[in-house]
Design a protein around this motif. Structure first.
Motif, short mmCIF file in Angstrom:
data_model
loop_
_atom_site.label_atom_id
_atom_site.label_comp_id
_atom_site.label_asym_id
_atom_site.label_seq_id
_atom_site.Cartn_x
_atom_site.Cartn_y
_atom_site.Cartn_z
N GLY A 127 0.79 -1.23 0.00
CA GLY A 127 0.00 0.00 0.00
C GLY A 127 0.81 1.27 0.00
N ASP A 128 2.11 1.19 0.29
CA ASP A 128 2.97 2.39 0.31
C ASP A 128 3.17 2.93 -1.11
N THR A 129 3.39 4.24 -1.19
CA THR A 129 3.87 4.86 -2.41
C THR A 129 5.32 5.23 -2.20
N VAL A 130 6.19 4.62 -3.00
CA VAL A 130 7.63 4.82 -2.88
C VAL A 130 8.09 5.67 -4.06
N GLU A 131 8.83 6.74 -3.76
CA GLU A 131 9.37 7.60 -4.81
C GLU A 131 10.89 7.69 -4.64
N TYR A 132 11.58 7.59 -5.75
CA TYR A 132 13.04 7.79 -5.72
C TYR A 132 13.41 8.71 -6.87
N PHE A 133 13.53 10.00 -6.55
CA PHE A 133 13.85 11.03 -7.53
C PHE A 133 15.07 11.81 -7.06
N GLY A 134 16.01 12.05 -7.98
CA GLY A 134 17.19 12.81 -7.63
C GLY A 134 17.97 12.20 -6.49
N LYS A 135 17.96 10.86 -6.42
CA LYS A 135 18.68 10.10 -5.38
C LYS A 135 18.15 10.36 -3.98
N ARG A 136 16.89 10.78 -3.88
CA ARG A 136 16.25 10.98 -2.58
C ARG A 136 15.01 10.09 -2.50
N LEU A 137 14.88 9.45 -1.34
CA LEU A 137 13.79 8.50 -1.14
C LEU A 137 12.64 9.15 -0.40
#
Length: 264
Positions: free
Chosen positions: A131-141
């Motif tokens: 159910g989590d939304t995981v984002e990895y943009f610009g080497k930031r979690l």
């Protein structure tokens, strides 16, 4: 052939020999007769094999770290122990959960069967729960819109390739651990490195990174060596039935004995 299956077969075969000797053949031997070879080398190993089989199946199992995807937490050549009952009791060989004990937490380091080839074992850190939304943009979690704090720790020298990475302490839902980033590596997941996986429609890939919503009963895994790890960003989610256990202890490393006892 799977080592657990081999151990199971050997336990059954030696167990049959042990029972045959214990309840049939022993009564027929003369009191002064020695044990035949098949008892000494067959049935005699049954208690040892059974103990190893039960220990590996239900308590803990050793694994060796084969790659650098979890540097600096785990190094190539580390021998680790994995808690087999942390997330539930599973039937040996069949690997089917029969007793549910707990679920993985964000920050756990987990051994699991690689979803695209279940005969292979992988080890990564849990960053996304069902159910989590995981984002990895610009080497930031980010997890569920919250950016995970990073504190710079200077440079990390890879002794095997004489190259530096940027080292940070990342706090993931209260769990602090070290990660590495390479400044010359891309922020995004190159299209040619993405593999087709079930649930791929839950992920959005851009030139800056990736955003995924974790399906029910699955987990999003990442390596601590972020730019040198093929993980859920590349091949998708890990189903609960693929979990082998939680890594918690380094018990040996031939190259660096000081690593024994590290980890958590």
């Amino acid at each position: 052939m799977d080592f657990a299956l081999i151990l199971f077969i050997l336990s059954v075969v030696t167990g049959v020999l042990w029972a045959l000797d214990r309840f049939v053949m022993r009564k027929r031997r003369a009191a002064d007769a020695g044990e035949p070879v098949w008892v000494e080398w067959g049935a005699g190993f049954f208690p040892i094999l059974l103990a190893i089989f039960l220990l590996r199946s239900f308590v803990m199992e050793p694994f060796r770290i084969p790659s650098g995807s979890m540097i600096p937490t785990l190094l190539v050549g580390d021998f680790i122990l994995v808690n087999k009952y942390a997330y539930g009791i599973r039937l040996p060989v069949l690997d089917k959960k029969v007793i549910d004990i707990d679920s993985p937490k964000r920050g756990d380091v987990v051994v699991f069967r690689y979803p695209l080839n279940p005969s292979q074992d992988y080890i990564k850190r849990v960053v996304g729960l069902p159910g989590d939304t995981v984002e990895y943009f610009g080497k930031r979690l980010k997890v569920n819109g919250e950016e995970m704090p990073l504190v710079a720790q200077g440079d990390y020298l890879h002794a095997d390739r004489l190259q530096y990475s940027k080292r940070f302490n990342e706090t993931l839902s209260g769990v602090q651990h070290a990660i590495l980033n390479d400044t010359d590596a891309p922020d995004y997941v190159p299209p040619q490195q993405r593999l087709p996986f079930q649930g791929q429609e839950s992920c959005v890939y851009t030139s800056q990174g990736v955003r995924c919503t974790v399906p029910p009963g699955h987990y999003f895994m990442m390596g601590d060596n972020r730019d040198q790890s093929a993980d859920s960003r590349f091949w998708g989610f890990v189903p609960d039935e693929n979990l082998r256990g939680r890594a918690f202890f380094i018990w040996f490393n031939f190259s660096d004995l000081k690593r024994i006892g590290r980890f958590h």
